[in-house]
Design an enzyme around this catalytic site. Structure first.
Site, PDB file in Angstrom:
ATOM      1  N   HIS A   1     -25.391 -11.576  18.161  1.00 17.90           N
ATOM      2  CA  HIS A   1     -26.121 -10.397  17.697  1.00 17.90           C
ATOM      3  C   HIS A   1     -27.445 -10.220  18.437  1.00 17.90           C
ATOM      4  O   HIS A   1     -28.135 -11.179  18.762  1.00 17.90           O
ATOM      5  CB  HIS A   1     -26.382 -10.492  16.190  1.00 17.90           C
ATOM      6  CG  HIS A   1     -27.253 -11.643  15.816  1.00 17.90           C
ATOM      7  ND1 HIS A   1     -28.619 -11.532  15.653  1.00 17.90           N
ATOM      8  CD2 HIS A   1     -26.962 -12.942  15.585  1.00 17.90           C
ATOM      9  CE1 HIS A   1     -29.128 -12.695  15.316  1.00 17.90           C
ATOM     10  NE2 HIS A   1     -28.149 -13.578  15.271  1.00 17.90           N
ATOM     11  N   ASP A   2     -27.752  -8.978  18.729  1.00 15.99           N
ATOM     12  CA  ASP A   2     -29.041  -8.552  19.276  1.00 15.99           C
ATOM     13  C   ASP A   2     -29.341  -9.096  20.667  1.00 15.99           C
ATOM     14  O   ASP A   2     -30.498  -9.134  21.093  1.00 15.99           O
ATOM     15  CB  ASP A   2     -30.190  -8.901  18.319  1.00 15.99           C
ATOM     16  CG  ASP A   2     -30.062  -8.163  16.997  1.00 15.99           C
ATOM     17  OD1 ASP A   2     -30.150  -6.924  17.009  1.00 15.99           O
ATOM     18  OD2 ASP A   2     -29.827  -8.812  15.960  1.00 15.99           O
TER      19      ASP A   2
ATOM     20  N   GLY B   1     -28.105 -15.685  19.463  1.00 11.17           N
ATOM     21  CA  GLY B   1     -28.697 -14.409  19.116  1.00 11.17           C
ATOM     22  C   GLY B   1     -29.984 -14.114  19.878  1.00 11.17           C
ATOM     23  O   GLY B   1     -30.731 -15.023  20.230  1.00 11.17           O
TER      24      GLY B   1
END
Length: 265
Positions: free
Chosen positions: A117-118, A135
């Site tokens: 994520h991200d 992440g």
């Protein structure tokens, strides 16, 4: 032309498919997905959540794009993924959603690599087989990550850098740098990659000089002083500006530095 959708595929109402998209057998495309023209999903591909995939992508079997973050501390909330044009995503790759998971154009993700994520990846990034990004990792344009390498969350890897296979990357890797080992240490410049990208001998010579002044001339003042002298000596040089900007930006991780004499492996 309209999209070609195999009879066994599921495309939920609301999904937007560009012209000439091919959706192969047993794919599942969510209602909020957007897939650019000419993309091919070969089979068994899942596109979930607010996922945007650029034109002419080639996506191979058992890929998952847009599933919620695997952060066990967070709720399984729907997030977003943006993937640029002309990307190749091979078998078993997983790209998780976040508030802003973003991938540039012409990237290649080889089998079973993972983007958490991200993460934010520039153009032309290559992740070899089983490369794993935690992440919030940032990777600059045309950087390459070797097979089986794991990158710690929040690490930054600069443009044109190369990280060798089976490395554990805990610190930021400078633009143009070459790193590897367990744990990864900086070993010099990515000379092979720079030459393949068309860097002239003169550009490479400047980068070699910068490398020496930053990491070899350790008795010439503290690091920030050496960095300031480098910036002043090469004002107007775009490559040095990229390097200096990377090193001056705030980071949550330490710098991946060369191994010092006497350090253990």
């Amino acid at each position: 032309m309209t999209a070609t959708i195999h009879t066994s595929a599921i495309v939920e109402p609301g999904a937007q498919l560009g012209a000439d998209v091919v959706v192969g057998p047993f794919c599942h495309i969510g209602a909020k997905a957007r897939i650019g023209g000419g993309a091919v999903l070969h089979s068994h591909v899942v596109v979930a959540g607010r996922a945007t995939i650029g034109a002419r992508a080639q996506i191979f079997p058992f890929v998952s794009i847009g599933a919620p973050s695997q952060d066990l501390k967070a709720a399984l909330a729907e997030g977003a993924v943006e993937i640029g044009a002309d990307c190749v995503i091979r078998e078993g790759v997983t790209i998780n959603a976040g508030e802003a998971t973003r991938i540039g154009d012409r990237c290649a993700f080889l089998a079973y690599s993972h983007v958490a994520h991200d993460c934010r990846l520039g153009d032309g990034v290559v992740l070899a087989n089983h490369a794993l990004l935690g992440g919030h990792v940032e990777i600059g344009d045309h950087a390459a990550i070797g097979g089986g390498t794991a990158v710690h969350q929040h690490v930054r890897i600069g443009a044109h850098a190369f990280v060798g296979g089976l490395a554990g990357v805990e610190g930021d890797v400078i633009p143009f740098g070459l790193a590897g080992g367990n744990r990864a240490r900086l070993a010099g410049l990515n000379l092979v990659g720079l030459r393949r990208r068309g860097f002239s001998a003169a550009r490479i010579a400047v980068l070699k000089s910068a490398w020496r002044s930053l990491f070899i001339a350790a008795d010439a003042g503290v690091f920030d002083e050496r960095l300031a002298r480098l910036a002043a000596a090469h004002a107007g040089d775009a490559d040095i500006a990229l390097l200096v900007d990377f090193l001056r930006r705030p980071s949550q991780r330490p710098l991946c530095a060369p191994r010092r004499r006497g350090d253990s492996a």
